[in-house]
Design an enzyme around this catalytic site. Sequence first.
Site, PDB file in Angstrom:
ATOM      1  N   ARG A  20       0.839  -1.198   0.000  1.00  0.00           N
ATOM      2  CA  ARG A  20       0.000   0.000   0.000  1.00  0.00           C
ATOM      3  C   ARG A  20       0.877   1.251   0.000  1.00  0.00           C
ATOM      4  O   ARG A  20       2.101   1.181   0.095  1.00  0.00           O
ATOM      5  CB  ARG A  20      -0.927   0.004   1.207  1.00  0.00           C
ATOM      6  CG  ARG A  20      -0.223  -0.123   2.537  1.00  0.00           C
ATOM      7  CD  ARG A  20      -1.196   0.125   3.678  1.00  0.00           C
ATOM      8  NE  ARG A  20      -2.128  -0.967   3.894  1.00  0.00           N
ATOM      9  CZ  ARG A  20      -1.878  -2.018   4.690  1.00  0.00           C
ATOM     10  NH1 ARG A  20      -0.731  -2.117   5.300  1.00  0.00           N
ATOM     11  NH2 ARG A  20      -2.770  -2.963   4.866  1.00  0.00           N
TER      12      ARG A  20
ATOM     13  N   ASP B  41       5.946  -7.659   1.041  1.00  0.00           N
ATOM     14  CA  ASP B  41       5.397  -7.007   2.233  1.00  0.00           C
ATOM     15  C   ASP B  41       5.214  -8.047   3.315  1.00  0.00           C
ATOM     16  O   ASP B  41       5.409  -9.251   3.079  1.00  0.00           O
ATOM     17  CB  ASP B  41       4.072  -6.286   1.932  1.00  0.00           C
ATOM     18  CG  ASP B  41       3.924  -5.008   2.776  1.00  0.00           C
ATOM     19  OD1 ASP B  41       4.154  -5.075   4.004  1.00  0.00           O
ATOM     20  OD2 ASP B  41       3.597  -3.956   2.207  1.00  0.00           O
TER      21      ASP B  41
ATOM     22  N   ALA C  50       9.969  -0.354   2.674  1.00  0.00           N
ATOM     23  CA  ALA C  50       9.289  -0.741   3.913  1.00  0.00           C
ATOM     24  C   ALA C  50       9.773   0.116   5.066  1.00  0.00           C
ATOM     25  O   ALA C  50      10.978   0.269   5.272  1.00  0.00           O
ATOM     26  CB  ALA C  50       9.546  -2.211   4.206  1.00  0.00           C
TER      27      ALA C  50
ATOM     28  N   LYS D 169       7.376   9.339  19.284  1.00  0.00           N
ATOM     29  CA  LYS D 169       7.347   9.611  20.721  1.00  0.00           C
ATOM     30  C   LYS D 169       8.497  10.585  20.997  1.00  0.00           C
ATOM     31  O   LYS D 169       9.561  10.471  20.392  1.00  0.00           O
ATOM     32  CB  LYS D 169       7.607   8.297  21.498  1.00  0.00           C
ATOM     33  CG  LYS D 169       6.900   8.222  22.841  1.00  0.00           C
ATOM     34  CD  LYS D 169       5.422   7.912  22.649  1.00  0.00           C
ATOM     35  CE  LYS D 169       4.694   7.936  23.973  1.00  0.00           C
ATOM     36  NZ  LYS D 169       3.241   7.896  23.777  1.00  0.00           N
TER      37      LYS D 169
ATOM     38  N   TYR E  86      12.744   7.623  14.181  1.00  0.00           N
ATOM     39  CA  TYR E  86      12.512   7.601  12.734  1.00  0.00           C
ATOM     40  C   TYR E  86      13.623   8.373  12.007  1.00  0.00           C
ATOM     41  O   TYR E  86      14.190   7.910  11.007  1.00  0.00           O
ATOM     42  CB  TYR E  86      11.145   8.219  12.448  1.00  0.00           C
ATOM     43  CG  TYR E  86      10.697   8.160  11.023  1.00  0.00           C
ATOM     44  CD1 TYR E  86      10.313   6.944  10.444  1.00  0.00           C
ATOM     45  CD2 TYR E  86      10.635   9.313  10.238  1.00  0.00           C
ATOM     46  CE1 TYR E  86       9.875   6.899   9.130  1.00  0.00           C
ATOM     47  CE2 TYR E  86      10.196   9.268   8.924  1.00  0.00           C
ATOM     48  CZ  TYR E  86       9.822   8.062   8.378  1.00  0.00           C
ATOM     49  OH  TYR E  86       9.390   8.003   7.087  1.00  0.00           O
TER      50      TYR E  86
END
Lengths: 307, 453, 447
Positions: free
Chosen positions: C217, C238, C289, C295, C353
Site C-alpha cells: 500500500r 510485504d 518498507a 514519541k 525515525y
Amino acid sequence: MTDGRPTAGTYRTVELPAVPGLGGLYARGAAASGRLAVTRRFGASDDVVGALPEVAYVVRDVRTDAARLTAYQHLLGEAATDALPAGFVHVLAFPVATALMTRSDFPLPLLGMVHLANTVTQHRAIRLGEPLDVRAWAQDLRPHRAGTQVDLVTEVSAADEVVWRGTSTYLAKGTSATGTASTSTDDEREAFVAPVPTGQWRLPADTGRRYAAVSGDRNPIHLSALSAKALGFPRAIAHGMYTASRALADVGAARGEAFVWTADFSKPVLLPSTPNVRIGHDADGFAYTVWRPGAQAPHLTGTVTPA
Amino acid sequence: MAASRSTAKSTETSAATSAIPPTSPRALVLGGNRIPFARAGGKYAHASNQDMLTAALDGLVARYGLQGERIGEVAAGAVLKHSRDFNLTREVVLGSALSPETPAYDLQQACATGLETVVSLSNKIRLGQIESAVAGGVDTTSDAPIAVSEGLRRALLDLSRAKTVGQKLAAAAKIRPKDLAPATPRTSEPRTGLSMGEHQALTTAQWGITREAQDEVAFASHQRLAAAWDAGFFDDLVTPYRGQSVDGNLRADTSLEKLAKLKPTFGLTLDTPPTMTAGNSTPLTDGASTVLLGNDAWADEHGLTPLAVVVDAEAGAVDFVHGVDGLLMAPAFAVPRLLARNGLTLADFDYVEIHEAFAATVLTTLAAWESEEFGKERLGLAGAFGTVDRNRLNVHGSSLAAGHPFAATGGRIVATISKELHARKAAEGRPVRALVSVCAAGGLGLTAILEAA
Amino acid sequence: MGDTYLNLVNSGVTAKIAKQLGLPQPAPLRRYRPGAPLLGGPALVVGTGADADGVAALLSRTWDVEVHRHATPELRYAAVVLVLTQVSHPDELSAPVLAAAGVLRSLSRGGRVVTLSREATADDAPAVAAARQGVDGLLRSLAKELRGGSTGNGIVMAGDVAADAPSVVGALRFFLSTRSAFVDGQLLTVSSGAGTLPETWERPLEGRVAVVTGAARGIGESIADTLARDGATVVAVDMPSAGEQLTRVANRVRGTALQLDVTADDAGTRILEHALARHGRLDIVVHNAGITRDKLLANMSPDKWDSVLAVNIAAQLRINEALLTSGDFTDAPRIVSLASTSGIAGNRGQTNYAASKGGVIGMVRATAPLLEAFGGTANAVAPGFIETEMTARIPAVTRQVARRLNSLQQGGQPVDVAEAVAFLASPAAGGVVGRVLRVCGQNMVGQ
C-alpha cells in the site's frame, strides 16, 4: 406355507370388482367393531370369539401409477425405480385383507387391533405396470396372552404366478379364541440388549400423516395425538409397516430381488421420535432393530434374508 | 527430420522415438495458496464460496506470477453449494487474474473434494492432456445455502408449472405456514440419519479410544500448527483475507488441562462414556485453498521449483450403512491397497498426514493398522498392517487446529506437506515420501503418495 | 488522499475569495502520462558554448521540443534550461540569468526551470568555485519564486562529467518532465559518466527485475505500479499480514508477491532466491518498507526505538549485504532507499525515525562505492509531506500547515516519490551515486 390349517385353497372365493378404499373400510370396521361389542355384551359367552370366515377375497388386474409409487419411494427412502418396493405391494394389496376384517362375520374388531408381526416373501421384483391379482384371506385364529391373534394372508400373483406373499399377524386385545388350546403360545421374552446403532431415524410428528398420504392407511391412531388419544394412545404412533419398510429401504440394494422380510412389532413408536436403528449383516442376510435409547424393549426387530 | 542426415542416423533416430514409449510426464506440486481458515460466523461470515476461492486463487496467481496465464485446467469444489454456484470454479476463474481462457470444472467428493481435485488433475497432467493445473476447494458454513422446506419447494414447483388460474390457486393453497420455515442443510448422513460425530463416536467406542488419547492428538495439532505459524512456515502458503491473517481456530495457548475440561458433545446416547468434545473434534470452518500443479517442462518455463511429485492415489469406501465399518474408516482400507501397489510399507514414509476430522478418526485408523485381528480378517494380511511413528504424523498440525472447511482441507494438506517434503529433501539429499489420507462423508476415503521432487 | 484546500482555492467562488485574502494558491500539479509530449510548449535554452549547443540539439532533435536560443518576449515557454557549465566568475552569471528572467512571467503553468552547472570544489580557483556555488543559491531561490506548479531544479556535474553523460541527459529529462512534478529546488549531482540511455524513454526499465519492499500500500504500492509501467518485472514484498493487499498489487502489475518480514535474518537470501527462480535475475531493490513509532525521546520506550531502527535501517543493511555478497546482483544493479526529510532536517517526536532515515542516507553514500564496479548505484529518495494513509492520520491543523510549508504549497502524491525512485532505478541514472533526491516540493526545512 403348509401348516395343515384351512388355506385359500379350501376357502370360498369372492371376487371384488376393485381394491376397496381403506377409508370406507375403517368406517365399516368401526361400525362392525361396535356391533361386535354389542354382541359380546349381550352374548352368553362373553369375550369368546367365533370362527374365521372361510372366504378368500380376490381382486384381479390391480394396477398402480407412477406418481403414487414415486411418492411412496421418496417418503420411504427407496430408489424411484419402476420396481415396486415390497412395502408398496403391501400398501397396494392389503386393503383387500382389511376388507375381510370388516365383514360382519369376522370375529374380531378391526379398530384397536394391534399389528404384531409381518412376514413378506417376495419371489421376484414386481414391475410398475404389471397387472396383479390379489388374493387375501384370514387364518390361524389363536390365543395370545393378551387376547386373540390372527394371520391375514395376502398373495399377489402376476401371470398366475405368486410373486409376493404377505402374512400380517394381528392381535385383538381382551378376547379369547374358540376351538384352540387355551395355553399361551407366547415365549418368554429375552431381556433386550441394545446393539451398536448404525443409524438414527428422525420421525417428526407428521410421520403418520405422511405415510397415510402415500399408503391410504388413515387409521386414526397414526394421524394425530388427538385421534390417537381417542383410541388409548398417548400420542400418534408410527405405522408399523412404515417402520418396517424404512428398515427394508435401509438394507438397500443388497437385499436382492427375492427375499423374505420379517418384522416383529414390540412397542409402538410414539411420535415424534428419534429412535436408534441398527441394520447389519447379523442374520443370514440382514437383521434390523429399532429402539429408543435406554428402552427395555425395541420398537421392532426383523430380518431381510434371501428367499 | 533433416533430409541431409545419413540414412543410418535417421534410422537410429526414428527407432529411438518409436521403440521406446515416451515416458509419461510427472505431475508436480509447484506451490499452493490458501486463505487463513476462519471459524464459522467469524471474519468470513459474509463471504461466499466464490469470494473465498477467488481470494485464494488470486493469491496463488500473485505468488507465482500467473497473471493472464492460460492454465491447463482449474478444478475445485465445495461440499455445501448454493444452486447459483452450479459453475463455481469457472466463475472463480473468470473473476480472477488468470486468463479468462482457462477452463475449469467443479468436483465434489465430500471432504475428499480438495484431494480429489489434486489427484484427477495430476492424472490429466500425467496423461499429457494438460501441462498445468490449479486444484482447489472451498467451503463456508457461515454462508451456507438455506433451502425452502420440502413442502414449499414442491408447491412452488407445482405453481411454476400451473397454467390456469385455478391450477395456480390450487398449488398455492397447498402451502402451509410451517412450510415457510427454511430447511438448513444437515450434515448428517442421509442413509443413517447420524451426524459424522455420532458415527465417529460409535467407531471410537468400538476401538476403545480414550478421551486422554484424543485430547493429546488435539493438543499436538495446536502446538505444531502454532509452531509452524511462528516459524513463518505459512508465509508462502497463506494469503490473509478480510483481516484474518492466521487460522482463526488455532489456540496456541491451549493445554491438556483446558482440553480435559470440555464437556463431551458426541456419543452421549451410547452405553460407553462419551469421549469426544468440541476440543478434539473439528469446528465448523470457512476457508479456501488452492494447489498449483504442473509437469517439469511447464515448471521450468515458469521458473517454478517443483516441491513434490504426486505419485499415486487410492480411494476407498466402507459399508457403514450396515455397520460393517465405521463411517470414517475407509482410509484404513485404501492405504494398505495403495502401499501394496507401490511396494511400500508405512515405515517407508517420512511423513503421514491423516486429516483430523476428529482426533478419534486418526486414532481409530492407527488402531486398525496396529491390530492383528483387523490386519488378518479385514485386510487379508498375515498380521497387523503397521505402525505410524507419531513424530511423522501431521508434523505441522492438522484440521483440529487449522479448522476444516470441508473441500478446502485437501489443498491445505497437499500444499503444506509438499513444501515440507521439498525442504527435507533439500536438507538431507535423499528421497522423502509422504502419505496423505483424508476421510469423507458417505464412508469415503482418499489417500495419496507424494514424494519430494 | 484528497487535499480539500487545494480543490477549494482552485475552483469558482472560493478561488476568488482565497486570492483576495492572500491565502496560499497551490496549483494542481500535472503528472506523467505515458505517450504525452515531454513539454507542452517551446523551451528556451540559455547559455553559450558546446554544452548549451548540445542541450539545445538534444531537446530539438532527439526529444522533438521546439527550442529557442533567444527569448521571444510574451511567448509562453514551457521550460527554461540555463546552461551555466562554463561560468568561471560570478560576473558571468549576469547575462544568462537575466536572459532567463525575462521569460519567467510568461512561463506556462507547470513550467520547468533547469540549471546545468559544475560542482564547486576546494580545488577550483576561488572565482570559479564562487560562480559554480552561486548557481546553487540562485536555483534554490528561483524555485521559491516560481508559481503555478512550476519547478526549478539543477543538475550539478562533478569532475569532468560531460553534459551528454547518460545521467545528465536522464536527469535533464526527469526534471523537464511531469515525472518530477513534486521535485522542486533540488540540485542533483552527477558523479560520473556511467549509465546507459534507454532504448525508449517510455519504458526505461524494460527487461529489469525490481524488488519493492512495503509494496502492499501507499508509496510502495505506487512504486510497484510505476516501475511496472516503466517496464520492470516487479517482485512485490510485504509483511505476510498484508498479503491480501499485496496480492492485489502483484496481480495488477503482473509481477509476483513475496510475503516476507524484511527483518528476518534470511530476508535478503529469500528475496534473491525468489527473484532468480521466478524471473531469472535481480537488478533493482527499492527499500521502501518503513514504520513510524513517534514519541518524544524523553518518553521513548526501547520497543519503539528498536522496532523502527530494525525495520527502517537494520533490515536494509542486512538485505544489501546478502545481495552484495551473492554475486548475483552485478548487472548495473540499483539500490534505492526511502529516506525522509525528517532524516535531514529532523522532526520533533521522531528521533527514532529520523535516526533510521539519516542512517539510510549514510548507508547509500557508503554502499554506492561497493556497487560502482558493476555499474551499480545506491541512492536515496527523501519524501517530504506526501498524502498517504500515514499522513492522513496527522491531526487536521498540523496536516494543513505541513502541506503548505513548501514552495508548491501542497502535499505530494505517492506517485511523485515513485517517479523519483524509478528515475534513480533507471539505467540512465548510473552516474548518480550515493545521493539523496528530495521529493518535497522544496520544503522550507533542511537543505
